[in-house]
Design a protein around this motif. Structure first.
Motif, mmCIF file in Angstrom:
data_model
loop_
_atom_site.group_PDB
_atom_site.id
_atom_site.type_symbol
_atom_site.label_atom_id
_atom_site.label_comp_id
_atom_site.label_asym_id
_atom_site.label_seq_id
_atom_site.Cartn_x
_atom_site.Cartn_y
_atom_site.Cartn_z
ATOM 1 N N HIS A 233 -16.855 27.034 23.273
ATOM 2 C CA HIS A 233 -16.388 27.593 24.465
ATOM 3 C C HIS A 233 -16.696 29.195 24.427
ATOM 4 O O HIS A 233 -16.677 29.664 25.291
ATOM 5 C CB HIS A 233 -14.884 27.122 24.907
ATOM 6 C CG HIS A 233 -14.874 25.990 25.615
ATOM 7 N ND1 HIS A 233 -14.950 25.751 27.202
ATOM 8 C CD2 HIS A 233 -14.297 24.498 25.245
ATOM 9 C CE1 HIS A 233 -14.827 24.674 27.447
ATOM 10 N NE2 HIS A 233 -14.515 23.736 26.644
ATOM 11 N N THR A 234 -16.971 29.593 23.302
ATOM 12 C CA THR A 234 -17.094 30.871 23.191
ATOM 13 C C THR A 234 -18.475 31.280 22.374
ATOM 14 O O THR A 234 -18.951 30.405 21.457
ATOM 15 C CB THR A 234 -16.052 31.503 22.281
ATOM 16 O OG1 THR A 234 -16.228 32.973 21.917
ATOM 17 C CG2 THR A 234 -15.827 30.905 20.757
ATOM 18 N N ARG A 235 -19.175 32.310 22.867
ATOM 19 C CA ARG A 235 -20.367 32.718 22.133
ATOM 20 C C ARG A 235 -19.900 33.557 20.986
ATOM 21 O O ARG A 235 -21.302 34.010 20.366
ATOM 22 C CB ARG A 235 -21.272 33.091 23.103
ATOM 23 C CG ARG A 235 -21.638 32.222 24.409
ATOM 24 C CD ARG A 235 -22.545 31.200 23.308
ATOM 25 N NE ARG A 235 -23.017 30.144 24.454
ATOM 26 C CZ ARG A 235 -23.618 29.141 24.063
ATOM 27 N NH1 ARG A 235 -23.918 28.586 22.909
ATOM 28 N NH2 ARG A 235 -23.990 28.014 25.013
ATOM 29 N N GLU A 236 -18.986 33.899 20.716
ATOM 30 C CA GLU A 236 -18.754 34.925 19.687
ATOM 31 C C GLU A 236 -17.618 34.122 18.594
ATOM 32 O O GLU A 236 -16.202 34.582 18.688
ATOM 33 C CB GLU A 236 -18.045 36.187 20.061
ATOM 34 C CG GLU A 236 -18.998 36.819 20.981
ATOM 35 C CD GLU A 236 -18.488 38.274 21.506
ATOM 36 O OE1 GLU A 236 -17.753 38.470 21.170
ATOM 37 O OE2 GLU A 236 -19.246 38.916 22.422
ATOM 38 N N PRO A 237 -17.964 33.357 17.886
ATOM 39 C CA PRO A 237 -16.954 32.521 16.743
ATOM 40 C C PRO A 237 -16.203 33.426 16.109
ATOM 41 O O PRO A 237 -17.083 34.310 15.613
ATOM 42 C CB PRO A 237 -18.062 31.866 16.236
ATOM 43 C CG PRO A 237 -19.329 31.544 16.806
ATOM 44 C CD PRO A 237 -19.357 32.841 17.597
ATOM 45 N N GLY A 238 -15.014 33.171 16.058
ATOM 46 C CA GLY A 238 -14.223 34.087 15.263
ATOM 47 C C GLY A 238 -14.265 33.724 13.620
ATOM 48 O O GLY A 238 -15.035 32.861 13.171
ATOM 49 N N PRO A 239 -13.447 34.542 12.731
ATOM 50 C CA PRO A 239 -13.440 34.313 11.390
ATOM 51 C C PRO A 239 -13.270 32.894 11.240
ATOM 52 O O PRO A 239 -12.172 32.437 11.575
ATOM 53 C CB PRO A 239 -12.543 35.285 10.897
ATOM 54 C CG PRO A 239 -12.470 36.323 11.843
ATOM 55 C CD PRO A 239 -12.744 35.743 13.039
ATOM 56 N N GLY A 240 -13.998 32.230 10.216
ATOM 57 C CA GLY A 240 -13.452 30.961 9.743
ATOM 58 C C GLY A 240 -13.938 29.710 10.564
ATOM 59 O O GLY A 240 -14.071 28.631 10.213
ATOM 60 N N VAL A 241 -14.700 30.155 11.694
ATOM 61 C CA VAL A 241 -15.111 29.125 12.546
ATOM 62 C C VAL A 241 -16.488 28.237 11.840
ATOM 63 O O VAL A 241 -16.486 27.159 11.736
ATOM 64 C CB VAL A 241 -15.218 29.694 14.003
ATOM 65 C CG1 VAL A 241 -16.264 28.650 14.786
ATOM 66 C CG2 VAL A 241 -14.264 29.957 14.577
ATOM 67 N N LEU A 242 -17.356 29.230 11.507
ATOM 68 C CA LEU A 242 -18.536 28.471 11.067
ATOM 69 C C LEU A 242 -18.340 27.636 9.839
ATOM 70 O O LEU A 242 -18.894 26.582 9.554
ATOM 71 C CB LEU A 242 -19.753 29.660 11.018
ATOM 72 C CG LEU A 242 -20.354 30.330 12.359
ATOM 73 C CD1 LEU A 242 -21.291 31.117 11.781
ATOM 74 C CD2 LEU A 242 -20.849 29.124 13.155
ATOM 75 N N PRO A 243 -17.527 28.274 8.909
ATOM 76 C CA PRO A 243 -17.154 27.588 7.652
ATOM 77 C C PRO A 243 -16.358 26.094 7.853
ATOM 78 O O PRO A 243 -16.766 25.054 7.335
ATOM 79 C CB PRO A 243 -16.257 28.266 6.741
ATOM 80 C CG PRO A 243 -16.735 29.542 7.210
ATOM 81 C CD PRO A 243 -16.810 29.813 8.747
ATOM 82 N N ALA A 244 -15.647 25.986 9.099
ATOM 83 C CA ALA A 244 -14.874 25.025 9.479
ATOM 84 C C ALA A 244 -15.753 23.964 10.072
ATOM 85 O O ALA A 244 -15.865 22.758 9.958
ATOM 86 C CB ALA A 244 -14.066 25.297 10.620
ATOM 87 N N LEU A 245 -16.883 24.505 11.047
ATOM 88 C CA LEU A 245 -18.025 23.579 11.497
ATOM 89 C C LEU A 245 -18.852 23.138 10.218
ATOM 90 O O LEU A 245 -19.285 21.884 10.690
ATOM 91 C CB LEU A 245 -18.779 24.439 12.485
ATOM 92 C CG LEU A 245 -17.798 24.866 13.684
ATOM 93 C CD1 LEU A 245 -18.854 25.347 14.580
ATOM 94 C CD2 LEU A 245 -17.079 23.617 14.388
ATOM 95 N N ALA A 246 -19.258 23.882 9.442
ATOM 96 C CA ALA A 246 -19.903 23.312 8.107
ATOM 97 C C ALA A 246 -19.153 22.055 7.474
ATOM 98 O O ALA A 246 -19.795 21.058 7.110
ATOM 99 C CB ALA A 246 -20.117 24.283 7.206
ATOM 100 N N ARG A 247 -17.784 22.268 7.294
ATOM 101 C CA ARG A 247 -16.981 21.243 6.708
ATOM 102 C C ARG A 247 -17.063 19.923 7.608
ATOM 103 O O ARG A 247 -17.311 18.936 7.285
ATOM 104 C CB ARG A 247 -15.709 21.549 6.737
ATOM 105 C CG ARG A 247 -15.551 22.390 5.217
ATOM 106 C CD ARG A 247 -14.069 22.882 5.237
ATOM 107 N NE ARG A 247 -12.938 21.614 5.332
ATOM 108 C CZ ARG A 247 -11.799 21.684 5.716
ATOM 109 N NH1 ARG A 247 -11.284 22.747 6.276
ATOM 110 N NH2 ARG A 247 -11.253 20.728 5.734
ATOM 111 N N LEU A 248 -16.800 20.219 9.025
ATOM 112 C CA LEU A 248 -17.047 19.213 10.000
ATOM 113 C C LEU A 248 -18.410 18.359 9.949
ATOM 114 O O LEU A 248 -18.223 17.241 9.894
ATOM 115 C CB LEU A 248 -16.767 19.491 11.501
ATOM 116 C CG LEU A 248 -16.476 18.655 12.403
ATOM 117 C CD1 LEU A 248 -15.091 18.094 12.287
ATOM 118 C CD2 LEU A 248 -16.715 19.427 13.836
ATOM 119 N N GLY A 249 -19.375 19.027 9.778
ATOM 120 C CA GLY A 249 -20.757 18.464 9.953
ATOM 121 C C GLY A 249 -20.947 17.484 8.488
ATOM 122 O O GLY A 249 -21.627 16.440 8.535
#
Length: 280
Positions: A233-249
């Protein structure tokens, strides 16, 4: 002085006071947002006004566009969007996946995509087949636990005939006209999951293309990260978002489904849930 009706809503930790001199509209907001209705003790809720001027309602909320319309469905839809947008922007402790979710027998399917990707239509197809609603538009993911909480905000259904069929579970206020375009439904008028938290069982990225042959693609962890990051829902992911998505993937299987009909989409989805790699 005219006494305004009001309702307090608590959405993702943000509070809103919705007021109007027309009690019917406040009652409608209360029904549509039932799971989010809160007590009056909320501190400093943001003010939202639904003013009546002549034949039109006017939606006024700080830092949001002014909306004026004679169609109450349009006003209610604009309010839905404004409340969700504001609450998501303030909820910095979650990963805001742009997704619907449904549950059956403890299996949670997350359907992620931008508007008009087909996720709400596929969600309604699942509800028709015994699944239960978890959320229509937002999966608020805890970036540490990779669990989410249901977000049962009002559903927006663009097909008036389909809205009328699902609306049988709601005592629709008699003053409302049938929706000419998108109509809203309270989430609790639909079969609703009893889950208070959930872990996604599968991530699905639907791609509707009318008349297209059905095709499913199992994604790698890196591809799932990329698809999920593109559907926040945001185009500017906050800190920790991309690592969380990597784990989710890594932990949750991801699939892209391309299809031209609901039956084809449901067939592909069953193969996803069965773990089949033969997706064509």
């Amino acid at each position: 002085m005219t006494r305004h009706a009001e309702v307090i809503l608590s959405i993702l930790g943000s509070s809103f006071r919705v007021t109007s001199e027309d009690a019917r509209m406040v009652d409608l907001v209360r029904e549509l947002w039932g799971p989010f209705v809160a007590g009056p003790e909320r501190v400093n809720p943001a003010d939202v006004r639904l003013e009546v001027r002549g034949e039109a309602w006017h939606l006024r909320m700080a830092d949001e566009p002014h909306v004026a319309a004679s169609d109450p469905w349009l006003v209610a839809s604009s309010l839905r969007n404004a409340l969700s947008r504001r609450a998501i922007a303030r909820a910095t402790s979650i990963v805001p996946l742009h997704a619907a979710a449904a549950e059956r027998d403890g299996v949670f399917v997350v359907l992620s995509g931008q508007p008009r990707a087909g996720k709400t239509t596929l969600l309604l197809d699942l509800l028709d087949r015994g699944w239960r609603l978890v959320t229509d538009d937002l999966v608020p993911l805890d970036p540490k636990a990779l669990t989410a909480t249901p977000f049962p905000k009002p559903l927006s259904i663009r097909d008036p005939d389909r809205w009328a069929r699902f609306a049988r579970g709601w005592d629709v206020p008699g003053w409302l006209p049938p929706p000419a375009g998108a109509g809203l439904l309270p989430a609790d008028a639909l079969p609703l999951s009893a889950a208070t938290t959930f872990t996604p069982s599968v991530l699905v990225f639907p791609q509707f293309d009318e008349g297209a042959a059905p095709l499913g693609e199992r994604l790698t962890a890196a591809q799932t990260l990329a698809w999920t990051a593109d559907n926040l829902h945001t185009r500017e992911p906050g800190p920790g978002v991309l690592p969380a998505l990597a784990r989710l993937g890594t932990e949750v299987p991801g699939h892209v489904l391309r299809y031209g009909s609901s039956d084809a989409a449901l067939g592909l989805l069953e193969k996803c849930l069965a773990g089949s790699t033969a997706m064509e």
